[in-house]
Design a protein around this motif. Structure first.
Motif, PDB file in Angstrom:
ATOM      1  N   ALA A 198       0.839  -1.204   0.000  1.00 47.65           N
ATOM      2  CA  ALA A 198       0.000   0.000   0.000  1.00 47.65           C
ATOM      3  C   ALA A 198       0.875   1.256   0.000  1.00 47.65           C
ATOM      4  N   GLY A 234       1.262   3.956  -2.998  1.00 41.44           N
ATOM      5  CA  GLY A 234       1.122   5.385  -2.689  1.00 41.44           C
ATOM      6  C   GLY A 234       2.249   6.198  -3.305  1.00 41.44           C
ATOM      7  N   GLN A 235       3.459   5.640  -3.281  1.00 38.44           N
ATOM      8  CA  GLN A 235       4.585   6.337  -3.916  1.00 38.44           C
ATOM      9  C   GLN A 235       4.376   6.415  -5.426  1.00 38.44           C
ATOM     10  N   ALA A 287       1.513   6.281  -7.106  1.00 42.58           N
ATOM     11  CA  ALA A 287       0.375   7.149  -7.422  1.00 42.58           C
ATOM     12  C   ALA A 287       0.754   8.619  -7.280  1.00 42.58           C
ATOM     13  N   GLY A 288       1.431   8.946  -6.198  1.00 42.77           N
ATOM     14  CA  GLY A 288       1.803  10.343  -5.982  1.00 42.77           C
ATOM     15  C   GLY A 288       2.678  10.855  -7.104  1.00 42.77           C
ATOM     16  N   VAL A 291       0.677  11.275 -10.457  1.00 43.29           N
ATOM     17  CA  VAL A 291      -0.201  12.445 -10.508  1.00 43.29           C
ATOM     18  C   VAL A 291       0.620  13.740 -10.588  1.00 43.29           C
ATOM     19  N   GLN A 292       1.786  13.772  -9.959  1.00 44.31           N
ATOM     20  CA  GLN A 292       2.652  14.947 -10.155  1.00 44.31           C
ATOM     21  C   GLN A 292       3.047  15.067 -11.629  1.00 44.31           C
ATOM     22  N   GLY A 351      -8.656  16.000  -7.257  1.00 47.80           N
ATOM     23  CA  GLY A 351      -9.267  14.677  -7.294  1.00 47.80           C
ATOM     24  C   GLY A 351     -10.146  14.457  -8.513  1.00 47.80           C
ATOM     25  N   VAL A 359      -7.799  13.035 -11.808  1.00 46.43           N
ATOM     26  CA  VAL A 359      -6.913  11.860 -11.763  1.00 46.43           C
ATOM     27  C   VAL A 359      -7.663  10.581 -12.125  1.00 46.43           C
ATOM     28  N   PRO A 360      -6.945   9.662 -12.765  1.00 45.64           N
ATOM     29  CA  PRO A 360      -7.533   8.350 -13.040  1.00 45.64           C
ATOM     30  C   PRO A 360      -7.435   7.459 -11.800  1.00 45.64           C
ATOM     31  N   ARG A 361      -8.195   6.367 -11.805  1.00 42.36           N
ATOM     32  CA  ARG A 361      -7.980   5.319 -10.800  1.00 42.36           C
ATOM     33  C   ARG A 361      -6.846   4.447 -11.321  1.00 42.36           C
ATOM     34  N   ILE A 362      -5.793   4.389 -10.584  1.00 39.91           N
ATOM     35  CA  ILE A 362      -4.614   3.680 -11.077  1.00 39.91           C
ATOM     36  C   ILE A 362      -4.766   2.177 -10.844  1.00 39.91           C
TER      37      ILE A 362
END
Lengths: 771, 157
Positions: free
Chosen positions: A661, A665-666, A668-669, A672-673, A704, A707-710
């Motif tokens: 998880a 998170g890394q 996804a972050g 999105v950047q 929010g 962004v796509p759902r990754i």
């Protein structure tokens, strides 16, 4: 993975365990830098230049100084008394002249936001009132704005011969010209990135508290208390023990907080001069104009292919805007050109790279600072595929390397090992279902809708271990009550390292996860280590934690073996309970062994040191590689220029995952950047050097809604490090821009244009389509 | 600068103080009351990190003056639960869905979500997503927050 299976109990590595830090952060009990209060603390505010380049004709601080509540107004001459050398001991290139102009501008200013004076007052409000009372007259001069201007205009720093920060190349290679001359296909273009900001939600800030004994405590929003302490001690010519840097909760870093910058040093100098604790919290305007920038770079790429679309050669020229006061005279952007071959068979490669000073905010490495290698290569692959009439995925299949091809030496000399580029590509391709998408795309185009598919491959060099980044440290001890305290040189700005490392340590020791507390964030505890930077904490921190835990476990086994007349190999530690193989009647605990170790020396083996603690300074391999393939589907509205991202597949090989998880998170972050960097984010300057993005209404971040759902797809090729971990912090930010740009270009392919100038914001897409 | 008396109910306790007219509610809460859960991310009303509830409505405390809160009821993230050992159901969802990393923006997200979740009729997922677009997060890419919204609105699809 364990080298000692007999001693290992429950597996915590690989589990989505809830984070230890979350309770305090969710209930408003975090301690971010602005939450720190020190008795007698003054508040600092800077007077900053409003011209990009010019001479200071008059600087009048009298009115400001007279305002009730103002303690001091310092100008360059005041701070210069301390002789601070703010060069970067970690990242400055040896022999490269420094742009030093003191902690505050002395006679001339070199960018809008250049600090000219610093006010100390009893409150921040009064300090800001006083800033408004400082009068400065400038004689403005024509500023150097942009790489092209830097190549021809007078130097930003008058003591330097020109605006060149540094220059590197791969040397002369005449044969490559012959390859290009005879190649079946040559594709070339220049990709221009755009200036972006790290934009952590918490700005920079520190509280510098000197005391009467010549010691200095600095509470800092930083990425590594140890690295910051080293930097500060070096800059002020102090002994290491005199500087203590404490970091608690940090609201994001992304590279911005890796090194103390010039204004951080100015606050420390002001605190030392005043003999009072001083707090400085950067406001968002300062952050946007003077906090540091990145991604103002460009790469000209020429690719040669044979008739069968096999890559023959690449020739690239890279240029990067360093601003006026970069964090160092070297950039990890120096990885840009060496990493360009990526995961492909590239027989011949020539490159040049240059950095340039300009009258703008300074370059500070931002998550994946060398990302243009991946961006330019992957975007140009798609350009080449369209040009040659090839399928872009097939083009990659012809040239990519896979697991059976390794070890593989790239054209730039790196050896690729333990990675799976072909394999993650096939994983992502099958997750996307390309044939189904092409049918949807054709159908949509009939209706006047433009769908696109983009894909990119990349290798992420992590845990680059050089200089002060060569090692990290863990000190693990089992307290007399059996609980475990570990001190590490890792440091979280949201990374969750105290959770991940507790998982590693609990598993290696064989104790409950709840019993392990990881402590980080204080340079006065344990030796030097480099904290967060270069996606290193899982590998370097994890490796140190494993090694220290293993030493400790062996000691527990030896003590238990001695106490219960068994061989150490027969001692099993699970969930804090100790049993002996072949002796079912024995049931002890880690707590009991700790009691023996601390208070019953007679029960220890002869000559064994008392206590139950260990420490290990771990040196990772020079570089640990991770790899990924991302694919996305987007729709471009050709009327409004709006890009909607419909799907995003992240196929990654980050080796063994400590906490999936946290890893996701890394990813996804970063993704999105990168999306923000393509679609919205742009720190623009006008021709006078005035920054045009000065609020978060001008500098747009993804929300929010954007962004796509990754969809995560993990492969695991363990690295050769203890635990098999790899870094994951930066790859998402590097790979998402080419993935998205390729999807946009695919969507707009019927228009026959190239999409290589960032950002691809709605207005710029519409303008380009109308041209 | 003249001082003004201000008093209001903060997380169930009555508090008061003397403030300059220009003192924002955010600065009053953080600096004068020691209530540091709301964070200053931009101080111009964009990022949402300073969001608190005033009379049950989510407001940007950086855009509201402390004197404007006089006589009102103010709730901050500290008031959502009894402390770190006890989480509000939405805080618990954030933890389970890894909806935070650095946590700096999180109090703002939580306060807006709590206000939405209390409102009648209860908003659906699309409305919550729209409302949360006024909150910026730089760490998570919003993936966990979107999952939190999914779970909060499972019965409202």
């Amino acid at each position: 993975m364990s080298e000692h299976p007999i001693a290992t109990g429950a597996r915590f590595v690989g589990k989505r365990i809830q984070r230890k830090e979350d309770r305090r952060l969710l209930t408003g009990r975090g301690t971010y830098i602005d939450d720190v209060v020190v008795a007698g603390m003054l508040h600092a505010a800077f007077v900053r230049s409003n011209v990009a380049r010019g001479q200071i004709l008059r600087l009048d601080i009298a009115q400001a100084r007279a305002l009730p509540g103002v303690f001091a107004v310092y100008i360059a001459a005041d701070l210069d008394q301390l002789g601070c050398q703010p060069g970067n001991p970690v990242f400055d290139m040896p022999g490269c002249p420094s742009p030093d102009n003191g902690l505050l501008a002395r006679t001339d200013v070199r960018f809008v936001g250049d600090p000219v004076a610093i006010v100390l007052a009893t409150t921040r409000a009064i300090a800001e009132d006083a800033v408004a009372l400082v009068e400065v007259d400038y004689r403005a001069e024509a500023p150097v704005i942009g790489i092209a201007a830097a190549q021809t205009m007078p130097p930003v720093h008058p003591h330097l011969p020109d605006n060149l920060v540094n220059a590197m190349d791969s040397g002369r290679d005449d044969e490559i010209d012959a390859i290009f001359a005879s190649a079946a296909h040559v594709v070339e273009d220049t990709i221009r990135n755009c200036r972006q900001a790290h934009m952590p939600m918490e700005t920079r800030g520190l509280v510098a508290a000197p005391d009467g004994t010549g010691e200095l405590t600095v509470h800092a929003a930083c990425q590594s208390p140890h690295l910051s302490a080293l930097h500060i001690a070096t800059a002020f010519n102090m002994n290491q023990h005199q500087v203590r840097v404490i970091g608690k909760d940090v609201g994001g870093g992304f590279g911005l907080k890796m090194s103390p910058q010039r204004d951080d040093m100015a606050v420390i100098a002001a605190a030392i001069l005043a003999g009072r604790p001083v707090k400085w919290i950067e406001d968002r305007l300062e952050n946007l104009i003077a906090g540091g920038q990145s991604r103002e770079d460009q790469m000209s790429v020429r690719l040669a292919f044979d008739a069968d679309h096999r890559l023959l050669a690449a020739d690239v020229e890279y240029d990067c805007d360093f601003g006026a006061y970069p964090y160092a005279t070297q950039s990890s952007a120096s990885l840009v050109t060496p990493m360009f071959p990526g995961p492909y068979r590239l027989p011949r490669y020539r490159w040049k790279a240059k950095g340039w000073y300009t009258n703008t905010s300074g370059l500070v490495p931002y998550r994946g600072p060398w990302m243009l290698e991946m961006f330019a290569r992957e975007a140009m692959f798609d350009v080449a595929a369209r040009e040659m009439g090839a399928d872009s995925i097939e083009l990659r299949r012809k040239n990519i390397i896979g697991k059976p091809d390794q070890p593989f030496q790239t054209a730039a000399g790196f050896v690729l090992a333990d990675i799976s580029p072909r394999e993650t590509m096939e994983l992502a391709v099958s997750a996307i279902d390309v044939p189904a998408f092409r049918r949807d795309q054709a159908h949509a185009r009939e209706q006047g809708r433009y769908l696109g598919l983009g894909l990119a491959n990349g290798i992420e060099p992590t845990t680059v271990s050089f200089g002060y980044f060569a090692s990290d440290m863990a000190h693990v001890r089992i307290e007399a009550n059996g609980r475990v305290t570990a001190m590490t040189t890792t440091f979280s700005q949201g990374h969750g390292t105290v959770t991940s490392l507790a998982q590693v340590i609990a598993e290696r020791l064989g104790v409950p996860f709840e019993d392990v507390t990881v402590v980080e964030g204080d340079s006065s505890q344990i030796g030097f280590g480099s904290g967060a930077g270069g996606s290193r904490q899982a590998v370097a921190g994890g490796g140190a934690a494993i090694k220290a835990s293993d030493l400790l476990r062996e000691k527990i086994q030896r003590i238990a073996a001695h106490a219960y007349n068994a061989s150490p190999e027969a001692v099993r530690i699970e969930n804090g309970v100790i049993t002996i193989e072949g002796a079912p009647e024995v049931r002890s605990s880690v707590a009991e062994i700790a009691q023996i170790a601390y208070v019953a020396p007679d029960r220890l083996p002869h000559d064994m040191e008392m206590g139950l603690e260990s420490q290990y300074r771990y040196r990772p391999p020079p570089m640990v590689l991770a790899n990924a393939t991302h694919a996305c589907i987007c729709e471009v509205d050709v009327e409004t220029g709006k890009v909607s991202i419909l799907r995003w597949v992240a196929g990654s090989d980050c080796g063994e995952l400590i906490n999936p998880a946290i890893v996701e998170g890394q990813i996804a972050g970063g993704v999105v950047q990168g999306i923000g960097g393509v679609l919205f984010e742009h720190l623009r300057y006008d021709e006078d050097g005035q920054p045009l993005a000065v609020t978060l209404k001008d500098y747009l971040l993804p929300t929010g809604l954007d962004v796509p759902r990754i969809e995560y797809q993990h492969m695991c090729t363990p690295s050769s490090t203890p635990g098999g971990f790899k870094g994951v912090g930066e790859g998402g930010a590097m790979i998402s821009p080419p993935t998205l740009v390729n999807a946009i270009a695919d969507a707009l392919a019927p228009f026959g244009k190239r999409w290589l100038n960032m950002p691809l914001s709605p207005d710029r897409i519409v303008c380009a389509l109308e041209q | 600068m003249s001082l003004h008396f201000v008093e209001f109910e903060l997380n169930g306790c009555q508090i008061d103080g003397m403030v300059e007219a220009r003192r924002t509610l955010l600065d009053f809460l953080r600096c004068d009351v020691g209530c540091t859960g709301p964070h200053a991310g931009c101080e111009h009303g964009v990022c949402g990190a300073c969001t608190v509830l005033v009379e049950g409505q989510a407001v940007r405390s950086c855009l509201m003056l402390a004197v404007q809160a006089n006589g009102k009821t103010v709730e901050t993230v500290e008031g959502l639960s009894g402390g770190p050992k006890e989480l509000h159901p939405i805080q618990q969802l954030f933890r389970e869905e890894f909806a935070l990393q650095c946590g700096f923006c999180t109090p703002g997200f939580l306060m807006t979500l709590v206000a939405l979740d209390r409102s009648e009729p209860r908003p659906n997922a699309a409305e919550m997503r729209e409302a949360l677009s006024g909150h910026l997060c730089r760490c998570t890419g919003y993936q966990g927050v979107l999952r939190v919204i999914d779970r909060l609105t499972e019965d409202r699809k």
